[in-house]
Design a protein around this motif. Structure first.
Motif, PDB file in Angstrom:
ATOM      1  N   ALA A 148      15.554  10.391  -4.560  1.00 57.05           N
ATOM      2  CA  ALA A 148      14.633  10.114  -3.455  1.00 57.05           C
ATOM      3  C   ALA A 148      14.773  11.163  -2.364  1.00 57.05           C
ATOM      4  O   ALA A 148      13.774  11.607  -1.772  1.00 57.05           O
ATOM      5  N   GLY A 149      16.003  11.578  -2.090  1.00 52.15           N
ATOM      6  CA  GLY A 149      16.213  12.627  -1.107  1.00 52.15           C
ATOM      7  C   GLY A 149      15.549  13.927  -1.519  1.00 52.15           C
ATOM      8  O   GLY A 149      14.934  14.615  -0.683  1.00 52.15           O
TER       9      GLY A 149
ATOM     10  N   ARG B 229      11.135   0.143  -1.104  1.00 55.77           N
ATOM     11  CA  ARG B 229      10.033  -0.366  -1.936  1.00 55.77           C
ATOM     12  C   ARG B 229      10.434  -0.389  -3.406  1.00 55.77           C
ATOM     13  O   ARG B 229      10.047  -1.304  -4.155  1.00 55.77           O
ATOM     14  N   ALA B 230      11.210   0.612  -3.835  1.00 52.54           N
ATOM     15  CA  ALA B 230      11.659   0.628  -5.225  1.00 52.54           C
ATOM     16  C   ALA B 230      12.534  -0.582  -5.524  1.00 52.54           C
ATOM     17  O   ALA B 230      12.467  -1.164  -6.620  1.00 52.54           O
ATOM     18  N   LYS B 231      13.341  -1.000  -4.546  1.00 50.90           N
ATOM     19  CA  LYS B 231      14.212  -2.161  -4.732  1.00 50.90           C
ATOM     20  C   LYS B 231      13.388  -3.436  -4.880  1.00 50.90           C
ATOM     21  O   LYS B 231      13.724  -4.329  -5.654  1.00 50.90           O
ATOM     22  N   VAL B 232      12.277  -3.507  -4.154  1.00 48.63           N
ATOM     23  CA  VAL B 232      11.434  -4.694  -4.195  1.00 48.63           C
ATOM     24  C   VAL B 232      10.498  -4.693  -5.399  1.00 48.63           C
ATOM     25  O   VAL B 232      10.353  -5.700  -6.105  1.00 48.63           O
ATOM     26  N   PHE B 233       9.840  -3.539  -5.644  1.00 51.48           N
ATOM     27  CA  PHE B 233       8.776  -3.486  -6.647  1.00 51.48           C
ATOM     28  C   PHE B 233       9.148  -2.750  -7.942  1.00 51.48           C
ATOM     29  O   PHE B 233       8.443  -2.901  -8.945  1.00 51.48           O
ATOM     30  N   GLY B 234      10.197  -1.970  -7.912  1.00 54.66           N
ATOM     31  CA  GLY B 234      10.398  -1.008  -8.999  1.00 54.66           C
ATOM     32  C   GLY B 234      11.109  -1.490 -10.238  1.00 54.66           C
ATOM     33  O   GLY B 234      11.154  -0.786 -11.238  1.00 54.66           O
TER      34      GLY B 234
ATOM     35  N   ALA C 156      12.100   4.682   2.811  1.00 55.88           N
ATOM     36  CA  ALA C 156      10.994   3.776   2.488  1.00 55.88           C
ATOM     37  C   ALA C 156      10.795   3.690   0.974  1.00 55.88           C
ATOM     38  O   ALA C 156      10.528   2.606   0.434  1.00 55.88           O
ATOM     39  N   PHE C 157      10.927   4.809   0.297  1.00 56.44           N
ATOM     40  CA  PHE C 157      10.800   4.828  -1.161  1.00 56.44           C
ATOM     41  C   PHE C 157      11.857   3.935  -1.789  1.00 56.44           C
ATOM     42  O   PHE C 157      11.561   3.123  -2.683  1.00 56.44           O
TER      43      PHE C 157
ATOM     44  N   TRP D  69       0.832  -1.207   0.000  1.00 55.69           N
ATOM     45  CA  TRP D  69       0.000   0.000   0.000  1.00 55.69           C
ATOM     46  C   TRP D  69       0.867   1.259   0.000  1.00 55.69           C
ATOM     47  O   TRP D  69       0.554   2.246  -0.665  1.00 55.69           O
ATOM     48  N   GLY D  70       1.967   1.205   0.724  1.00 54.37           N
ATOM     49  CA  GLY D  70       2.881   2.348   0.748  1.00 54.37           C
ATOM     50  C   GLY D  70       3.547   2.614  -0.583  1.00 54.37           C
ATOM     51  O   GLY D  70       4.117   3.695  -0.795  1.00 54.37           O
TER      52      GLY D  70
END
Length: 322
Positions: free
Chosen positions: A50-51, A68-73, A64-65, A24-25
Motif C-alpha cells: 500500500a505504501g 477499506r481492504a480490511k473491511v471489504f477486501g 485509507a486503502f 465509493w472510495g
C-alpha cells in the motif's frame, strides 16, 4: 418525539452518506490514469505494498486503502509478481488483481541444439531474472519456450527447463521402437545431441538417426564432426575449420578416434531429435554428405558416397569456397 425522530433520521442519513463515501472510495474511485505495471515484491506485506502504491500515485492514501481492504477486501493473501493495473482501476480491483490475478509473464526461447554454456549465458543476460546459476549439465535442458515472471530466480527457471527434459524422456522412452540402438534414456540424449548438430533440416532427423544407428549396429565409427569440436569449445562456436590435429586427437568425445557414443551429450537436443533416435528411419544408409541445400545426400555404398562428395566439392568450387 418528533424532534427525536428527526435526529434519528438525520443520523441514518449521515450514516448512509458516510458508508456510501467509504464504499465509493473502494469501488468507485481511481488514481490509475493509464495502464501501468506494478511489482509486488516477494514476501511483501499488504501494508508495504500500500505504501508503494501511494508513492507511485496509484492510490490516494495507503492508510485509507488498508482500512477499506480490511473491511471489504477479504482475507486472501496477495501474490508476488508484476501485475498490469488497467486505466481506471479502483482500489478494490487493484487488491483483487494482487490476490487473484495472473502476474505478467515473460518468455525465453531455447532453440533446439543450444549447448548448455549458451543457455547459461542467455539466462544470465535476462535482466528481469535474479540470482546466479551454474552451467547446467549438457543434455539436461529441453529446448522450448518458457514463461517467467519479473524478479523470478534464474535457478527456478532452469529447474523448469530440466524438469521438462525429464518429463519428455519419461514420455518418449516407453515409445521406443525395436530398431533403436540406445539402451537407456541417457544414451538417447547423447545420440540425439549428435543428430541435432548434424542436420538443420527437421525432415532429416529420422534419417540421420537411422544412419548413425546403422553405424553403431555395424561397429562403424560415427565420425561426426561436432564431436570433434565439443571438447575444444564446450559448445561455443569454433569459428574456423577443424584442424587435422583435432581430428586425430584421442579423447572421450571424438568419434573419429573411438567406436560407439561419446562420453556425454554435445548439446541439448529437442524433443523431435530424441523421438527420432528412439524410432529411427529404416534405411541402409551409412554415409552422408552435404548436398548444398542445407540437407544431406545419403548413401549405403562407398562408391555412391564418393560420387556425392565429388558433387559437393564441385558445388563448393563453383561457389568459390574451395
Amino acid at each position: 418525539m418528533k424532534k427525536l425522530g428527526g435526529l434519528v433520521a438525520a443520523g441514518i442519513l449521515v450514516f448512509v452518506a458516510v458508508l456510501g463515501w467509504f464504499a465509493w472510495g473502494w469501488w468507485g474511485t481511481s488514481s490509475v490514469e493509464e495502464e501501468v505495471a506494478f511489482t509486488v515484491p516477494s514476501g511483501a506485506s499488504l501494508t508495504s505494498v500500500a505504501g508503494l502504491l501511494e508513492e507511485e500515485g496509484h492510490i490516494a492514501s495507503a492508510d485509507a486503502f488498508l482500512l477499506r481492504a480490511k473491511v471489504f477486501g477479504g482475507g486472501d493473501p496477495i501474490k508476488a509478481g508484476e501485475f498490469a493495473l488497467p486505466a481506471g482501476a479502483s482500489p478494490a480491483s487493484i487488491l483483487d488483481t494482487f490476490q487473484h490475478g495472473e502476474a505478467i509473464a515473460y518468455r525465453v526461447t531455447i532453440p533446439e541444439g543450444t549447448p548448455s554454456v549458451i543457455i547459461h549465458d542467455m539466462l544470465m543476460a535476462e535482466d528481469l531474472l535474479v540470482g546466479e546459476i551454474p552451467v547446467p549439465d549438457e543434455g539436461s535442458v529441453l529446448p522450448d519456450t518458457y514463461q517467467f515472471e519479473r524478479g523470478e530466480e534464474r535457478i527456478a527457471v532452469l529447474a523448469r527447463m530440466q524438469r521438462a527434459m525429464d518429463e519428455v524422456l519419461a514420455e518418449l522412452w516407453p515409445q521406443r521402437g525395436p530398431n533403436t540402438v540406445v539402451s537407456s534414456p541417457e544414451e538417447a540424449v547423447i545420440l540425439a545431441s549428435i543428430v541435432e548438430k548434424e542436420t538443420g533440416v527437421p525432415e532429416e532427423r529420422e534419417m540421420v538417426a537411422g544412419l548413425y544407428s546403422n553405424r553403431i549396429r555395424q561397429g562403424i565409427w560415427l565420425q561426426a564432426d561436432p564431436t570433434i569440436i565439443y571438447p575444444i569449445t564446450r559448445g561455443r562456436p569454433l569459428g574456423r575449420r577443424i584442424r587435422q590435429s583435432e581430428i586425430d586427437d584421442i579423447n572421450d568425445y571424438n568419434t573419429y578416434q573411438m567406436p560407439g557414443l561419446p562420453a556425454g551429450p554435445i548439446t541439448n537436443p529437442g524433443r523431435e531429435s530424441i523421438a527420432a533416435v528412439l524410432n529411427p528411419a529404416e534405411t541402409d544408409a551409412i554415409f552422408m554428405v552435404a548436398d548444398g541445400t542445407g540437407g544431406h545426400d545419403f548413401n549405403s555404398t562407398i562408391d555412391g558416397h564418393n560420387a556425392a562428395v565429388e558433387r559437393w566439392f564441385a558445388l563448393r568450387r563453383e561457389r568459390g569456397e574451395m
